[in-house]
Structure formats: C-alpha cells, structure tokens
Design a protein around this motif. Structure first.
Motif, PDB file in Angstrom:
ATOM      1  N   LEU A 120       0.825  -1.041  -0.073  1.00 26.60           N
ATOM      2  CA  LEU A 120      -0.007  -0.074   0.022  1.00 26.60           C
ATOM      3  C   LEU A 120       0.805   1.249  -0.015  1.00 26.60           C
ATOM      4  O   LEU A 120       1.684   1.367   0.746  1.00 26.60           O
ATOM      5  CB  LEU A 120      -0.984   0.005   1.260  1.00 26.60           C
ATOM      6  CG  LEU A 120      -1.650   1.152   1.366  1.00 26.60           C
ATOM      7  CD1 LEU A 120      -2.818   1.512   0.394  1.00 26.60           C
ATOM      8  CD2 LEU A 120      -2.417   1.403   2.907  1.00 26.60           C
ATOM      9  N   ALA A 121       0.514   2.236  -0.824  1.00 29.55           N
ATOM     10  CA  ALA A 121       1.241   3.664  -1.000  1.00 29.55           C
ATOM     11  C   ALA A 121       0.285   4.536  -1.548  1.00 29.55           C
ATOM     12  O   ALA A 121      -0.353   4.304  -2.541  1.00 29.55           O
ATOM     13  CB  ALA A 121       2.537   3.622  -1.763  1.00 29.55           C
ATOM     14  N   ASN A 122       0.037   5.417  -0.561  1.00 26.06           N
ATOM     15  CA  ASN A 122      -1.028   6.326  -1.175  1.00 26.06           C
ATOM     16  C   ASN A 122      -0.579   7.846  -1.392  1.00 26.06           C
ATOM     17  O   ASN A 122      -1.295   8.958  -1.620  1.00 26.06           O
ATOM     18  CB  ASN A 122      -2.295   6.504  -0.201  1.00 26.06           C
ATOM     19  CG  ASN A 122      -1.795   6.407   1.339  1.00 26.06           C
ATOM     20  OD1 ASN A 122      -0.821   7.298   1.491  1.00 26.06           O
ATOM     21  ND2 ASN A 122      -2.470   6.113   2.210  1.00 26.06           N
ATOM     22  N   ARG A 123       0.614   8.150  -1.243  1.00 30.37           N
ATOM     23  CA  ARG A 123       1.631   9.235  -1.691  1.00 30.37           C
ATOM     24  C   ARG A 123       2.792   8.686  -2.553  1.00 30.37           C
ATOM     25  O   ARG A 123       3.548   8.095  -1.850  1.00 30.37           O
ATOM     26  CB  ARG A 123       1.776  10.211  -0.818  1.00 30.37           C
ATOM     27  CG  ARG A 123       2.653  11.507  -1.369  1.00 30.37           C
ATOM     28  CD  ARG A 123       2.894  12.509  -0.530  1.00 30.37           C
ATOM     29  NE  ARG A 123       1.744  13.369  -0.035  1.00 30.37           N
ATOM     30  CZ  ARG A 123       1.983  14.715   0.470  1.00 30.37           C
ATOM     31  NH1 ARG A 123       3.346  14.835   0.941  1.00 30.37           N
ATOM     32  NH2 ARG A 123       0.961  15.397   0.970  1.00 30.37           N
ATOM     33  N   LEU A 124       2.953   9.161  -3.876  1.00 29.55           N
ATOM     34  CA  LEU A 124       4.073   8.566  -4.398  1.00 29.55           C
ATOM     35  C   LEU A 124       5.090   9.842  -5.004  1.00 29.55           C
ATOM     36  O   LEU A 124       4.337  10.848  -5.617  1.00 29.55           O
ATOM     37  CB  LEU A 124       3.474   7.703  -5.706  1.00 29.55           C
ATOM     38  CG  LEU A 124       2.859   6.728  -5.530  1.00 29.55           C
ATOM     39  CD1 LEU A 124       2.287   5.872  -6.847  1.00 29.55           C
ATOM     40  CD2 LEU A 124       3.578   5.689  -4.505  1.00 29.55           C
ATOM     41  N   TYR A 125       6.054   9.955  -4.798  1.00 25.02           N
ATOM     42  CA  TYR A 125       7.062  10.969  -5.328  1.00 25.02           C
ATOM     43  C   TYR A 125       7.770  10.176  -6.639  1.00 25.02           C
ATOM     44  O   TYR A 125       8.371   8.971  -6.413  1.00 25.02           O
ATOM     45  CB  TYR A 125       8.241  11.219  -4.338  1.00 25.02           C
ATOM     46  CG  TYR A 125       7.707  12.000  -3.074  1.00 25.02           C
ATOM     47  CD1 TYR A 125       7.526  13.409  -3.111  1.00 25.02           C
ATOM     48  CD2 TYR A 125       7.178  11.319  -2.011  1.00 25.02           C
ATOM     49  CE1 TYR A 125       7.010  14.042  -2.143  1.00 25.02           C
ATOM     50  CE2 TYR A 125       6.457  11.770  -1.027  1.00 25.02           C
ATOM     51  CZ  TYR A 125       6.418  13.173  -0.860  1.00 25.02           C
ATOM     52  OH  TYR A 125       5.990  14.101   0.121  1.00 25.02           O
ATOM     53  N   VAL A 126       7.266  10.635  -7.820  1.00 26.44           N
ATOM     54  CA  VAL A 126       8.020   9.928  -9.106  1.00 26.44           C
ATOM     55  C   VAL A 126       8.866  10.746  -9.717  1.00 26.44           C
ATOM     56  O   VAL A 126       8.469  11.924 -10.182  1.00 26.44           O
ATOM     57  CB  VAL A 126       6.676   9.365  -9.878  1.00 26.44           C
ATOM     58  CG1 VAL A 126       6.905   8.420 -11.125  1.00 26.44           C
ATOM     59  CG2 VAL A 126       5.633   8.721  -8.998  1.00 26.44           C
ATOM     60  N   ALA A 175      -2.324   1.464  -8.621  1.00 26.25           N
ATOM     61  CA  ALA A 175      -2.128   0.054  -8.459  1.00 26.25           C
ATOM     62  C   ALA A 175      -1.975  -0.086  -6.851  1.00 26.25           C
ATOM     63  O   ALA A 175      -1.991  -1.256  -6.211  1.00 26.25           O
ATOM     64  CB  ALA A 175      -1.047  -0.444  -9.245  1.00 26.25           C
ATOM     65  N   LEU A 176      -1.638   0.944  -6.170  1.00 25.82           N
ATOM     66  CA  LEU A 176      -1.157   0.754  -4.768  1.00 25.82           C
ATOM     67  C   LEU A 176      -1.925   1.643  -3.817  1.00 25.82           C
ATOM     68  O   LEU A 176      -1.505   1.273  -2.596  1.00 25.82           O
ATOM     69  CB  LEU A 176       0.355   1.537  -4.967  1.00 25.82           C
ATOM     70  CG  LEU A 176       1.289   0.839  -5.754  1.00 25.82           C
ATOM     71  CD1 LEU A 176       2.879   1.603  -5.768  1.00 25.82           C
ATOM     72  CD2 LEU A 176       1.618  -0.808  -5.343  1.00 25.82           C
ATOM     73  N   HIS A 177      -2.878   2.453  -4.129  1.00 22.44           N
ATOM     74  CA  HIS A 177      -3.440   3.330  -3.209  1.00 22.44           C
ATOM     75  C   HIS A 177      -4.445   2.538  -2.171  1.00 22.44           C
ATOM     76  O   HIS A 177      -4.906   3.137  -1.242  1.00 22.44           O
ATOM     77  CB  HIS A 177      -4.473   4.419  -3.863  1.00 22.44           C
ATOM     78  CG  HIS A 177      -5.848   3.950  -4.397  1.00 22.44           C
ATOM     79  ND1 HIS A 177      -5.805   3.179  -5.864  1.00 22.44           N
ATOM     80  CD2 HIS A 177      -6.721   3.902  -4.081  1.00 22.44           C
ATOM     81  CE1 HIS A 177      -6.938   2.754  -5.838  1.00 22.44           C
ATOM     82  NE2 HIS A 177      -7.862   3.385  -5.071  1.00 22.44           N
ATOM     83  N   GLU A 178      -4.807   1.237  -2.566  1.00 25.72           N
ATOM     84  CA  GLU A 178      -5.767   0.248  -1.587  1.00 25.72           C
ATOM     85  C   GLU A 178      -4.872  -1.073  -1.613  1.00 25.72           C
ATOM     86  O   GLU A 178      -4.217  -1.233  -2.273  1.00 25.72           O
ATOM     87  CB  GLU A 178      -6.961   0.223  -2.345  1.00 25.72           C
ATOM     88  CG  GLU A 178      -7.860   1.233  -2.514  1.00 25.72           C
ATOM     89  CD  GLU A 178      -8.333   1.986  -1.005  1.00 25.72           C
ATOM     90  OE1 GLU A 178      -8.177   1.194  -0.166  1.00 25.72           O
ATOM     91  OE2 GLU A 178      -9.031   3.044  -1.187  1.00 25.72           O
TER      92      GLU A 178
END
Length: 257
Positions: A120-126, A175-178
């Motif tokens: 799970l990740a809900n803030r992404l620095y890309v 893909a990762l927010h949940e």
C-alpha cells in the motif's frame, strides 16, 4: 527414488538478453518489436498480439529486454504473457471474460478474505531522468484517511518526458492506493459440475449470509490430489497486474540508473 524438477518460465529467457542505449519515440507495439529484435538466442521470443499502440518516448540506458518490457508495462498496464508458440502477447485482459459464479449452497465450501497492506502507498514521489512531477508527487487523500499515510518514492531513468511520467505516476497510484484484497475459496470439484477455471478468469463470489457479492479474477488454483472432490482457488478482488507477480522480485530489487 526422488526426482526433483526445477522449472522456469520461458519469458525469463529475456533476462539474459541485453538492451543498451535504446532511445526512441515510437508506438508501444513498435518499441516491443524493436526490443525483441535485439535477441541473440537461436530460439527467440517473437511478437504476437500487442494491443497497445500509444506513442511514447522510451529510453533504456542499460537493462535486459525483460526489464525494459516490464518498465514499459508499468506505464501502460495490461498483461504480458508468452504462449506455447513462443509468441509474446500484451493484452488489455487475461483469461475468460465470461463470468463464472462461486455461490453459497451451490459449490462454495469455505471462504477466507485476505487484506494485504504490504504494498500500500497513497502518496508517490515519482522521478524520471531529469523530469519530475509538477507538484512533486501524486496522492490519494481518501486512502490516507482510510488506511493511514504511506509514502513511496519511485525513480525510473527510462522516463524522459512529463507525459510518460504522469502516466507512470497515475498507473502506480491506481495500483497501490488500496490494500490488495484476495479471497481463498474451497469449492466442490468443478469437473463434477462441468465448470472449469483458468488463470485470469472472471469469477463472482456470492454468499448472501456474509453479505459478499464481488467480481474477482483467478490468480491461483490448488488441487488436492488425495481429496479430488475439492479444489482451492485464490481470487483477487483488487489485483495488481498478474505479470507484476512474475516480474516484481526482479524489478523492485533493481535500481533504474
């Protein structure tokens, strides 16, 4: 006497095929054709059905063909598979779209629901190669309220333009927010009810007493050879790409520099 057999997917032969200094602006299907044309294996993987044709700026300083393909797949999504004729196919769906049912009092024996918060990740620095998101990150505030704040940094040096970086950021956040939700069900032998299941098949699980009515996809099938009347199936309600299960160990252990 014991016999041990170690098997490896045919697609993994692309791990030993090298890409160096590839930098093109082309449609995705053309990029795939370019990459697999670099093989030196006398029994090469060949292009099959490629359902993606978006124009992308794609750069590979140094990587395997396998790694380059899965980096591109992270941006576009979909399913990369290899058929029995050694054709590489990249499709928007996998398995049968015809919905099957697993239902209480029909064929459902046991059901377990599993929540996996490990990815799970809900803030992404890309970040890409010399390019960054306008705000510096993308986030899902609803997920942060429901699951807590979880940040992750992703760097892919094959990305050199803001359009591709935005697409990568959106795809990864989706893909990762949940948390991944999967169901492990035990059902009566499908052969006995003239119904079969395959990887990627759409399956609806219904249990009125538990309030479950969810559309899932098959990700794993286990047959009990000593009790052939029953079969265990793992289904994902929120599924990361099946090809991510194939490639994630390679991709997440490698720095894209």
């Amino acid at each position: 006497m014991q016999i041990r057999i170690d098997a490896q997917g045919l697609l993994s032969q692309l791990l030993s095929e090298v890409v160096v200094d590839y930098a093109e602006t082309k449609a995705v299907d053309v990029i795939v054709a370019d990459l697999i044309a670099l093989q030196v294996n006398p029994y090469p993987v060949t292009a099959g059905t490629i359902e993606y044709s978006t124009s992308r700026i794609f750069t590979v300083p140094s990587d395997s063909i396998y790694g380059a393909l899965f980096r591109l797949q992270e941006i576009e999504g979909g399913y990369i598979t290899l058929d029995l004729d050694n054709h590489l196919n990249w499709t928007t769906t996998l398995g049968s779209a015809t919905e099957k049912q697993i239902r209480y009092r029909k064929n459902l024996v046991e059901i377990k629901r599993v929540y996996d918060f490990s990815t799970l990740a809900n803030r992404l620095y890309v970040f890409g190669d010399g390019v960054a998101l306008v705000a510096g990150y993308v986030e899902d505030t609803d997920s942060q309220m429901a699951n807590g704040y979880r940040a992750e940094s992703i760097t892919d040096m094959s990305v050199t333009d803001i359009t591709t970086l935005n697409a990568l950021a959106a795809a990864k956040l989706a893909a990762l927010h949940e948390p991944e939700v999967s169901y492990i069900v035990t059902i009566t032998n499908p052969d006995a009810i003239e119904e079969s299941y395959a990887l990627g098949d759409a399956v609806r699980i219904i249990d009125e007493e538990l309030g479950i009515n969810v559309l899932t996809s098959v990700i794993k099938i286990t047959r009990n050879l000593s009790e052939s009347m029953f079969i265990s199936i793992e289904l994902a309600a929120l599924r990361h790409d099946i090809t991510e299960m194939i490639g994630k160990d390679y991709r997440w252990k490698r720095e894209f520099y």
